[in-house]
Design a protein around this motif. Structure first.
Motif, PDB file in Angstrom:
ATOM      1  N   ALA A 199      33.406  36.976  13.587  1.00 52.34           N
ATOM      2  CA  ALA A 199      34.101  37.165  14.858  1.00 52.34           C
ATOM      3  C   ALA A 199      34.616  38.594  14.953  1.00 52.34           C
ATOM      4  N   SER A 462      37.994  35.338  27.817  1.00 51.72           N
ATOM      5  CA  SER A 462      38.044  34.746  26.481  1.00 51.72           C
ATOM      6  C   SER A 462      36.836  33.844  26.279  1.00 51.72           C
ATOM      7  N   THR A 464      34.372  31.851  22.905  1.00 54.49           N
ATOM      8  CA  THR A 464      34.350  31.473  21.495  1.00 54.49           C
ATOM      9  C   THR A 464      33.192  32.153  20.776  1.00 54.49           C
ATOM     10  N   GLY A 467      33.409  30.312  16.258  1.00 55.98           N
ATOM     11  CA  GLY A 467      34.505  29.357  16.189  1.00 55.98           C
ATOM     12  C   GLY A 467      35.873  29.919  16.497  1.00 55.98           C
ATOM     13  N   LYS A 468      35.946  31.172  16.946  1.00 52.27           N
ATOM     14  CA  LYS A 468      37.223  31.816  17.212  1.00 52.27           C
ATOM     15  C   LYS A 468      37.280  32.332  18.644  1.00 52.27           C
ATOM     16  N   LYS A 469      38.400  32.101  19.326  1.00 50.62           N
ATOM     17  CA  LYS A 469      38.587  32.648  20.663  1.00 50.62           C
ATOM     18  C   LYS A 469      38.619  34.171  20.570  1.00 50.62           C
ATOM     19  N   THR A 470      37.709  34.810  21.294  1.00 45.56           N
ATOM     20  CA  THR A 470      37.506  36.251  21.153  1.00 45.56           C
ATOM     21  C   THR A 470      37.508  36.927  22.509  1.00 45.56           C
TER      22      THR A 470
END
Length: 502
Positions: A199, A462, A464, A467-470
């Motif tokens: 990420a 925003s 994903t 697996g991470k909100k980016t």
């Protein structure tokens, strides 16, 4: 190579030793093209806009030698120019391109290690952002969509095959270098291709395969007014999906990109086939077709003749005594295929243009608009004489009706396709909003260097990633037709009037 988090001094020594080892193993990164922007004139003063290092793939070359507008050699200078406009000094901009992932991963690792080694008190220095577009191996058919289309880079760390093992090591080295950079206070903007499990601070996606398919299908549905069609008089539609089964060495190619293009197409077209409002003259698409049936319309497309013969066969016109087949729309997937489709239709005797289908503009109106004589007005116009009558006003025969020119879609905005767009032989193409994306990436880099995060930027959304909100840069692709060619391509200086054949 795995870069362990240990004490700063030990880690730097280990990394520097690794860099020396890589150099000793061969000139692995010697073929990388590196451009320093006026390094000899560096100032000792700290620039609040910080420094930016850009790592991209070297441009791919297609066998056809036809060039889409989506090339790395086009967007990189635009990013550099925008960075300078945002206050980044030329001496603080580094540009490197690499022909494969192994060279790129070493190039990024070397930059990060050298940067850390020369910045013992990083917190007192201006910020640094890495802009990284990971290199991926593309098949010939995938390259026909341009350089930016998204490909997810994955790997098997336990692979036994030597090529797969080398790929995994290169990818892991790149991820480790980027994570080290982040741990040391640098920021990372990942462009287009994603890296398994990684990420970035900001993601700048380009168009996906599904979006390419959806965009063309939506344009076809709109132009053919498929919603008004009926099962008694369905529209005749073909999908030509280019792919490569094997590479030049006979190894099996990854066909996931072609599969996703078809998935995007069928998400839009599927309901019309199911309702009987659309049919395929060749029978390759039916009411029971689903998103997994991509191979029914896929074909090898490396050579012009492969495209032309496939189209003639689909239309049942590959024999000298064949009767004309009605065709209302052809999704060609990219401009290379679209140009060959238009050439073959001309050879087969089809006449007219896409502007003749449900006309709201005329070719003369398009020409006047593009050349600046007057603004283009979209409104209902009388049906073209090609629609149902001949030049004498008599009703056309069935064969003549069947020879009317269809709607042809493509992708890539090839320079060689522009004359066909202008004269209506190809209804539409599309491309990434390249110049706007370049400005967005530059603004994001400076904001990261100054504030540490991309706050208050209206193009950031925003999404994903791994697996991470980016934070993610969002710009829609440009759908281009004769009606908006002037506004989308000529006025922003993507192409000239001469490129459009004017």
């Amino acid at each position: 190579m795995t870069l362990h988090r240990i004490t700063t001094t030990k880690r730097l020594l280990a990394l520097l030793a690794s860099a020396c080892m890589v150099t000793a193993m061969g000139a692995c990164s010697s073929n990388d093209n590196t451009q320093s922007q006026d390094k000899a004139t560096q100032s000792s003063a700290v620039n609040p806009a910080g420094s930016v290092a850009i790592f991209t793939p070297a441009d791919g070359i297609t066998i056809s030698q036809q060039t889409p507008l989506s090339k790395w050699e086009k967007i990189v200078p635009e990013i550099v120019s925008s960075l300078k406009q945002e206050g980044v000094k030329s001496s603080d901009i580094t540009v490197k391109n690499s022909s494969n992932l192994a060279k790129q991963s070493q190039s990024v690792q070397d930059y990060v290690v050298n940067h850390i080694n020369g910045s013992e008190h990083l917190s007192s220095k201006s910020g640094t952002t890495l802009v990284v577009a990971p290199v991926t191996d593309l098949s010939e058919s995938d390259r026909q969509y341009g350089d930016y289309a998204k490909h997810d880079i994955t790997w098997d760390a336990d692979a036994a095959d030597e090529n797969a093992k080398d790929h995994a090591q290169s990818a892991q080295r790149l991820v480790s270098a980027l994570r080290l950079a982040q741990n040391e206070g640098m920021k990372v903007v990942l462009v287009s291709n994603t890296l398994q499990g990684y990420a970035p601070d900001v993601y700048a996606p380009m168009v996906t395969a599904e979006q390419i398919g959806q965009l063309q299908a939506k344009e076809l549905v709109s132009k053919l007014e498929l919603g008004k069609a009926s099962s008694n008089d369905p529209k005749q539609i073909e999908v030509l999906l280019p792919y490569d089964e094997t590479d030049e060495h006979g190894s099996k190619e990854d066909t996931s990109f072609a599969q996703h293009v078809f998935r995007g197409i069928w998400q839009i077209l599927g309901p019309y086939f199911k309702d009987g409002k659309a049919v395929s003259p060749s029978g390759t698409l039916t009411a029971s077709t689903d998103e997994s049936d991509w191979q029914s319309v896929a074909f090898e497309s490396a050579k012009d003749e492969q495209i032309k013969s496939t189209l003639a066969e689909r239309l049942g016109m590959d024999e000298d005594d064949a009767h004309p087949t009605r065709i209302d729309g052809i999704i060609s997937c990219n401009d290379y295929v679209a140009k060959n489709v238009a050439d073959e239709l001309n050879k087969l005797g089809y006449t007219g243009s896409s502007a003749d289908v449900n006309p709201s503009i005329t070719i003369s109106g398009i020409m006047d608009s593009i050349t600046g004589k007057k603004d283009l007005e979209k409104k209902a116009v009388p049906d073209s004489p090609n629609a149902s009558t001949d030049n004498d006003g008599d009703k056309k025969s069935d064969d003549e009706e069947n020879m009317q020119w269809p709607i042809i879609t493509g992708y890539g905005a090839y320079i060689s396709s522009m004359p066909n767009i202008v004269n209506g032989k190809q209804w539409m193409t599309a491309m990434e909003n390249r110049k706007t994306l370049a400005k967005d990436i530059a603004r994001t880099c400076v904001r990261l260097n100054v504030a540490g995060k991309p706050s208050k930027l209206d193009f950031i959304v925003s999404a994903t990633v791994a697996g991470k909100k980016t934070p993610t840069i969002h710009e829609d692709a440009l759908a281009i037709s004769a009606g908006n060619l002037k506004k989308t391509l000529i006025e922003p200086n993507y192409i000239s009037l001469a490129d459009a054949g004017l």
